[in-house]
Design a protein around this motif. Sequence first.
Motif, PDB file in Angstrom:
ATOM      1  N   ARG A 110       0.835  -1.205   0.000  1.00 35.26           N
ATOM      2  CA  ARG A 110       0.000   0.000   0.000  1.00 35.26           C
ATOM      3  C   ARG A 110       0.872   1.259   0.000  1.00 35.26           C
ATOM      4  NH1 ARG A 110      -5.454   1.321   1.163  1.00 35.26           N
ATOM      5  NH2 ARG A 110      -5.818  -0.700   0.175  1.00 35.26           N
ATOM      6  N   PHE A 111       1.949   1.232   0.789  1.00 37.05           N
ATOM      7  CA  PHE A 111       2.900   2.342   0.801  1.00 37.05           C
ATOM      8  C   PHE A 111       3.535   2.528  -0.577  1.00 37.05           C
ATOM      9  CE2 PHE A 111       7.396   3.672   1.494  1.00 37.05           C
ATOM     10  CZ  PHE A 111       7.172   4.954   1.980  1.00 37.05           C
ATOM     11  N   GLY A 112       3.835   1.421  -1.259  1.00 31.84           N
ATOM     12  CA  GLY A 112       4.430   1.486  -2.584  1.00 31.84           C
ATOM     13  C   GLY A 112       3.523   2.095  -3.627  1.00 31.84           C
ATOM     14  N   HIS A 113       2.222   2.011  -3.411  1.00 34.36           N
ATOM     15  CA  HIS A 113       1.270   2.698  -4.296  1.00 34.36           C
ATOM     16  C   HIS A 113       1.199   4.180  -3.958  1.00 34.36           C
ATOM     17  CE1 HIS A 113      -0.931  -0.453  -6.664  1.00 34.36           C
ATOM     18  NE2 HIS A 113      -0.251  -1.218  -5.818  1.00 34.36           N
ATOM     19  N   ALA A 114       1.265   4.488  -2.670  1.00 33.46           N
ATOM     20  CA  ALA A 114       1.207   5.896  -2.262  1.00 33.46           C
ATOM     21  C   ALA A 114       2.493   6.644  -2.590  1.00 33.46           C
ATOM     22  CB  ALA A 114       0.920   5.988  -0.761  1.00 33.46           C
ATOM     23  N   ARG A 115       3.618   5.931  -2.572  1.00 34.95           N
ATOM     24  CA  ARG A 115       4.934   6.523  -2.862  1.00 34.95           C
ATOM     25  C   ARG A 115       5.561   5.728  -4.005  1.00 34.95           C
ATOM     26  NH1 ARG A 115       6.135  11.310  -0.975  1.00 34.95           N
ATOM     27  NH2 ARG A 115       8.299  10.761  -0.452  1.00 34.95           N
ATOM     28  N   PRO A 116       5.103   5.909  -5.246  1.00 39.08           N
ATOM     29  CA  PRO A 116       5.519   5.049  -6.363  1.00 39.08           C
ATOM     30  C   PRO A 116       6.910   5.397  -6.884  1.00 39.08           C
ATOM     31  CG  PRO A 116       4.042   6.746  -7.148  1.00 39.08           C
ATOM     32  CD  PRO A 116       4.106   6.897  -5.649  1.00 39.08           C
ATOM     33  N   PRO A 256      -3.850 -17.827  21.646  1.00 41.00           N
ATOM     34  CA  PRO A 256      -3.490 -17.382  20.282  1.00 41.00           C
ATOM     35  C   PRO A 256      -3.903 -15.945  19.997  1.00 41.00           C
ATOM     36  CG  PRO A 256      -5.352 -18.914  20.223  1.00 41.00           C
ATOM     37  CD  PRO A 256      -4.835 -18.931  21.627  1.00 41.00           C
ATOM     38  N   ILE A 257      -2.892 -15.129  19.690  1.00 41.87           N
ATOM     39  CA  ILE A 257      -3.115 -13.747  19.288  1.00 41.87           C
ATOM     40  C   ILE A 257      -1.852 -13.251  18.593  1.00 41.87           C
ATOM     41  CG2 ILE A 257      -2.354 -12.839  21.526  1.00 41.87           C
ATOM     42  CD1 ILE A 257      -4.348 -10.505  21.111  1.00 41.87           C
ATOM     43  N   GLY A 258      -2.027 -12.405  17.604  1.00 39.13           N
ATOM     44  CA  GLY A 258      -0.916 -11.747  16.937  1.00 39.13           C
ATOM     45  C   GLY A 258      -1.299 -10.306  16.670  1.00 39.13           C
ATOM     46  N   SER A 259      -0.343  -9.522  16.194  1.00 37.43           N
ATOM     47  CA  SER A 259      -0.653  -8.133  15.860  1.00 37.43           C
ATOM     48  C   SER A 259       0.479  -7.551  15.025  1.00 37.43           C
ATOM     49  CB  SER A 259      -0.864  -7.282  17.116  1.00 37.43           C
ATOM     50  OG  SER A 259       0.320  -7.189  17.868  1.00 37.43           O
ATOM     51  N   PHE A 260       0.190  -6.451  14.353  1.00 41.74           N
ATOM     52  CA  PHE A 260       1.264  -5.661  13.769  1.00 41.74           C
ATOM     53  C   PHE A 260       0.978  -4.194  14.032  1.00 41.74           C
ATOM     54  CE2 PHE A 260      -1.673  -5.994  10.140  1.00 41.74           C
ATOM     55  CZ  PHE A 260      -1.646  -4.711   9.576  1.00 41.74           C
ATOM     56  N   TRP A 261       2.061  -3.431  14.095  1.00 41.03           N
ATOM     57  CA  TRP A 261       2.038  -2.006  14.412  1.00 41.03           C
ATOM     58  C   TRP A 261       2.600  -1.235  13.242  1.00 41.03           C
ATOM     59  CZ3 TRP A 261       6.484   0.974  14.509  1.00 41.03           C
ATOM     60  CH2 TRP A 261       6.403   2.265  15.068  1.00 41.03           C
ATOM     61  N   LEU A 262       1.992  -0.092  12.934  1.00 38.73           N
ATOM     62  CA  LEU A 262       2.505   0.827  11.927  1.00 38.73           C
ATOM     63  C   LEU A 262       2.708   2.193  12.558  1.00 38.73           C
ATOM     64  CD1 LEU A 262       0.277  -0.049   8.832  1.00 38.73           C
ATOM     65  CD2 LEU A 262       2.661  -0.732   9.220  1.00 38.73           C
ATOM     66  N   SER A 263       3.805   2.822  12.213  1.00 38.14           N
ATOM     67  CA  SER A 263       4.144   4.123  12.756  1.00 38.14           C
ATOM     68  C   SER A 263       3.166   5.202  12.289  1.00 38.14           C
ATOM     69  CB  SER A 263       5.564   4.496  12.326  1.00 38.14           C
ATOM     70  OG  SER A 263       5.872   5.826  12.686  1.00 38.14           O
ATOM     71  N   ASP A 264       3.005   6.217  13.138  1.00 35.70           N
ATOM     72  CA  ASP A 264       2.215   7.395  12.774  1.00 35.70           C
ATOM     73  C   ASP A 264       3.038   8.435  12.009  1.00 35.70           C
ATOM     74  OD1 ASP A 264      -0.201   6.594  13.822  1.00 35.70           O
ATOM     75  OD2 ASP A 264       0.048   7.635  15.727  1.00 35.70           O
ATOM     76  N   ARG A 265       4.303   8.153  11.723  1.00 35.50           N
ATOM     77  CA  ARG A 265       5.120   9.157  11.035  1.00 35.50           C
ATOM     78  C   ARG A 265       4.502   9.486   9.675  1.00 35.50           C
ATOM     79  NH1 ARG A 265       8.252   7.926   6.664  1.00 35.50           N
ATOM     80  NH2 ARG A 265       8.830   5.745   6.274  1.00 35.50           N
ATOM     81  N   ASP A 268       4.480  11.961   3.424  1.00 30.94           N
ATOM     82  CA  ASP A 268       4.402  12.840   2.258  1.00 30.94           C
ATOM     83  C   ASP A 268       4.595  14.299   2.644  1.00 30.94           C
ATOM     84  OD1 ASP A 268       2.095  13.193   3.649  1.00 30.94           O
ATOM     85  OD2 ASP A 268       0.734  12.812   1.971  1.00 30.94           O
ATOM     86  N   GLY A 269       5.578  14.532   3.492  1.00 29.48           N
ATOM     87  CA  GLY A 269       5.871  15.902   3.862  1.00 29.48           C
ATOM     88  C   GLY A 269       4.980  16.484   4.928  1.00 29.48           C
ATOM     89  N   GLY A 270       4.308  15.649   5.695  1.00 28.74           N
ATOM     90  CA  GLY A 270       3.549  16.154   6.834  1.00 28.74           C
ATOM     91  C   GLY A 270       2.051  16.034   6.743  1.00 28.74           C
ATOM     92  N   LYS A 271       1.516  15.431   5.674  1.00 26.77           N
ATOM     93  CA  LYS A 271       0.068  15.359   5.508  1.00 26.77           C
ATOM     94  C   LYS A 271      -0.518  13.998   5.899  1.00 26.77           C
ATOM     95  CE  LYS A 271       0.163  18.599   1.591  1.00 26.77           C
ATOM     96  NZ  LYS A 271      -0.132  18.768   0.136  1.00 26.77           N
ATOM     97  N   THR A 272       0.149  12.934   5.506  1.00 30.61           N
ATOM     98  CA  THR A 272      -0.434  11.601   5.629  1.00 30.61           C
ATOM     99  C   THR A 272       0.418  10.730   6.535  1.00 30.61           C
ATOM    100  OG1 THR A 272      -1.286  11.789   3.370  1.00 30.61           O
ATOM    101  CG2 THR A 272      -1.249   9.590   4.354  1.00 30.61           C
ATOM    102  N   ALA A 273      -0.202  10.105   7.542  1.00 31.10           N
ATOM    103  CA  ALA A 273       0.502   9.172   8.421  1.00 31.10           C
ATOM    104  C   ALA A 273       0.599   7.813   7.744  1.00 31.10           C
ATOM    105  CB  ALA A 273      -0.226   9.038   9.748  1.00 31.10           C
ATOM    106  N   LEU A 274       1.742   7.139   7.929  1.00 31.24           N
ATOM    107  CA  LEU A 274       1.900   5.790   7.395  1.00 31.24           C
ATOM    108  C   LEU A 274       0.769   4.887   7.866  1.00 31.24           C
ATOM    109  CD1 LEU A 274       3.555   3.549   5.981  1.00 31.24           C
ATOM    110  CD2 LEU A 274       4.832   3.293   8.140  1.00 31.24           C
ATOM    111  N   SER A 275       0.406   4.987   9.135  1.00 27.81           N
ATOM    112  CA  SER A 275      -0.639   4.123   9.687  1.00 27.81           C
ATOM    113  C   SER A 275      -1.997   4.366   9.063  1.00 27.81           C
ATOM    114  CB  SER A 275      -0.723   4.317  11.203  1.00 27.81           C
ATOM    115  OG  SER A 275      -0.982   5.671  11.528  1.00 27.81           O
TER     116      SER A 275
END
Length: 422
Positions: A110-116, A256-265, A268-275
């Motif tokens: 998804r990141f690769g589509h947002a930052r092609p 049984p449980i799993g999870s993944f975390w994505l940063s809020d950084r 795109d220069g301050g507009k969109t969070a990775l998460s």
Amino acid sequence: MSHILATYARFPVTLVRGEGTRVWDDGGKEYLDFCSGIAVNTLGHSPKCLVDAITRQAATLIHCCNLYGIPQQEDLARVIVEDHVRIPGKVFFSNSGAESNDGLIKSARRFGHARPQPNGSPRYEILSFSQSFHGRTLGGISATGQDKVKEGFEPLPTGFRHLPFNDLAALEAAIAPETVAILLEPVQGEGGVIPATPEFLRGAKALCEKHDLLLLLDEVQVGFGRCGDTMAWREIAPEVEPDGISWAKGMGGGFPIGSFWLSDRTVDGGKTALSSLMGPGSHGTTYGGSPLACAASLAVLKEVLSDGIQQNVTERARQIRDTIAAWDHPLVTEVRGLGLLIGIGLDVSKMNIPEGKLPSIHLSALLLEAGLLAPPAGPHTLRLLPPLNVTETEVAQALELVRTSLDQCLSSPANPAGGVRG
């Protein structure tokens, strides 16, 4: 005749009960458990805090689908982000490590589509490493750097390349226009208990910043206190800030449980969070993050943060290393790992191994007979994964069994060359 699909080469024992660091088989034999369900039983078997949490929640609400709010998810996510990761971000709850890694892979796409790429084509390639292990889904085995897990499942999803671990020059040379992320284990568990070096982890982060890549850490086996710090990467290079992390195994203490975390950084220069790139409809699960699973995990992760657990990991790890070093055993080449993820390297040239047996599996089988559960990690490494609250006495008992079993593996005078026969 068993009606279970034969996907496991099981050791000849059936376990029926566990308490603390000990388990019992169906014949009543007692074992010290230094496998811990492969780094799952964080606090040992049936710890009171986990049993109480499961009992209370099971009597209240076991399951609620993710179309509705689940307060236990919010509580658990807050503890993970604020108390364990300590970097602003968002959490998705799954059921296993493989699912968590698939979530990271999707997030990278998804990141690769947002930052092609400069030509507008999406970036999609993920760089991972030889001897890595990222699960047994098609995405997981594609990311895994071990050919044996891929055999018979081709054609696999494309977009993955595997590089030598801890080789920063090879990593830098491999980055291409389509590369979008670097995926690595801070300590390779299944690959032989190989830690990333501080230089490699810092260098990987620097390359991510230079080339606008994501740094994704697979902490499925190593996270939440197993390696000392609650996050394994901080034991190696505490200043590094990842973009995504996957977990499972020890975070539920046996549930049984799993999870993944994505940063809020922002990306795109301050507009969109990775998460925020993983929005409604981008990912989902039926069972992930149930009230029961989250209540169980919350009890475990709060206990990991309590006084004494991380100190005990440090002290017991030192005890293991110092004791093995004092043996100066001819079959031990080195002791690797972090915290209570310990790998004992074996000199197979000096081992007397039955025909057709792998050295580490043969040693694990001898330990099983002696009353200790300790799994292999590849053909030449024995792995020790005791609960994080294991005692000094229990470690001493386990290590005496290891030493005795190593002595049994020494080449006999009739076979001085030793080695693997067959």
